[in-house]
Design a protein around this motif. Sequence first.
Motif, mmCIF file in Angstrom:
data_model
loop_
_atom_site.group_PDB
_atom_site.id
_atom_site.type_symbol
_atom_site.label_atom_id
_atom_site.label_comp_id
_atom_site.label_asym_id
_atom_site.label_seq_id
_atom_site.Cartn_x
_atom_site.Cartn_y
_atom_site.Cartn_z
ATOM 1 N N TYR A 121 72.103 -25.693 -0.117
ATOM 2 C CA TYR A 121 72.243 -27.132 -0.150
ATOM 3 C C TYR A 121 72.429 -27.657 -1.412
ATOM 4 N N GLU A 122 71.733 -27.597 -2.272
ATOM 5 C CA GLU A 122 71.931 -28.173 -3.781
ATOM 6 C C GLU A 122 73.419 -27.830 -4.025
ATOM 7 N N VAL A 123 73.816 -26.384 -4.009
ATOM 8 C CA VAL A 123 75.133 -26.077 -4.568
ATOM 9 C C VAL A 123 76.123 -26.793 -3.918
ATOM 10 N N LEU A 173 76.004 -29.774 -2.475
ATOM 11 C CA LEU A 173 75.814 -31.499 -2.798
ATOM 12 C C LEU A 173 76.384 -31.609 -4.027
ATOM 13 N N ARG A 174 75.896 -30.436 -5.180
ATOM 14 C CA ARG A 174 76.325 -30.711 -6.594
ATOM 15 C C ARG A 174 77.916 -30.410 -6.749
ATOM 16 N N TYR A 175 78.451 -29.260 -6.172
ATOM 17 C CA TYR A 175 79.837 -28.940 -6.368
ATOM 18 C C TYR A 175 80.819 -29.461 -5.315
ATOM 19 N N GLU A 228 79.462 -33.682 -5.203
ATOM 20 C CA GLU A 228 79.215 -34.265 -6.557
ATOM 21 C C GLU A 228 77.980 -35.124 -6.610
ATOM 22 N N ALA A 229 76.937 -35.011 -5.680
ATOM 23 C CA ALA A 229 75.863 -35.662 -5.666
ATOM 24 C C ALA A 229 74.257 -34.936 -5.608
ATOM 25 N N PRO A 230 74.281 -34.287 -6.852
ATOM 26 C CA PRO A 230 73.120 -33.364 -6.672
ATOM 27 C C PRO A 230 71.819 -34.061 -6.473
ATOM 28 N N THR A 231 70.930 -33.355 -5.799
ATOM 29 C CA THR A 231 69.576 -33.983 -5.504
ATOM 30 C C THR A 231 68.523 -33.821 -6.818
ATOM 31 N N LEU A 232 67.483 -34.685 -6.759
ATOM 32 C CA LEU A 232 66.393 -34.845 -7.623
ATOM 33 C C LEU A 232 65.463 -33.517 -7.657
ATOM 34 N N ASN A 251 65.640 -28.209 -7.324
ATOM 35 C CA ASN A 251 65.275 -27.220 -8.391
ATOM 36 C C ASN A 251 63.938 -26.915 -8.360
#
Length: 282
Positions: free
Chosen positions: A127-129, A131-133, A136-140, A143
Amino acid sequence: MDEETGGFWEWVIPLAFLICTGWAIWHTPAYLLDFIPPDNPSLFDQMSELHQRKDVTPGLPGLFGGFADALDWAALVLIPIIFVIGCLNVKVAPMEYPHWRSIDRIALFIGRVTMMMIISMTGVMLYEVFLRYVIEAPTLWANELTLWIAGFVFMASGIYAMQQRSHIRIFIIYDLAPRWMQKLFDTISVVLLAVFAFFLVFGSYHQVFVTKFYKWEMFGTAFDPPIPATMQPMVLITIVLVALQAFINLIADWNLEPTVHSAADDIDEEELEAIKRSVGSD
């Protein structure tokens, strides 16, 4: 056990236990305030503010005039119920240790819950991958949540590994010894593990359960999970359960024929067959 494994309920029960336990852990400040509230007014206010800030369902009123709401109580009540159901209905896969006993169901179910944690951890990372790539809205939180779950996986899997006799062992001298001496070696190792567990708990109980857990120490980041408050108690709980499982193994294996180890033990027959098929060998 000859029953088929991998059925629907073998996925649902561990997952339900994981969800209820995760919910209860996240809302532990509510339970602490209801069951053993701090005498220090400053600490009480600090815990109250922390609970209000972290509460997933702030709109629900607390039951019985306390801080824990209906969902918090439901999770707390369901944890032991689901745990017992899971232990009673766990099925042993063909590749698992065959000489299991009824008491091993606890470690086996913990193993199933650990597998669900690995799946959930993988889902968080994917899910983080995404959103991030992609967006382009990574979570806080992804990780740190992954780190938190990984810590539980690392420790809980140790209990399962002990039950499966898959922990690291050195057999050079052990295999050369007669059976009575092997039993002596096994007894000494279990006693040493029990002594280590006792002194670890004795020496760090106050630091872990009073300083870290009771004050619900957080990680100090934007997501701010209670990693110190949960992981340190988990270390003590795990070492105690590992020592108990080692004692259970000692009793269960006492009259079994000794296992003869050889270099062939390191060969995975299924993997070898897969390699043969891939190269076209008969």
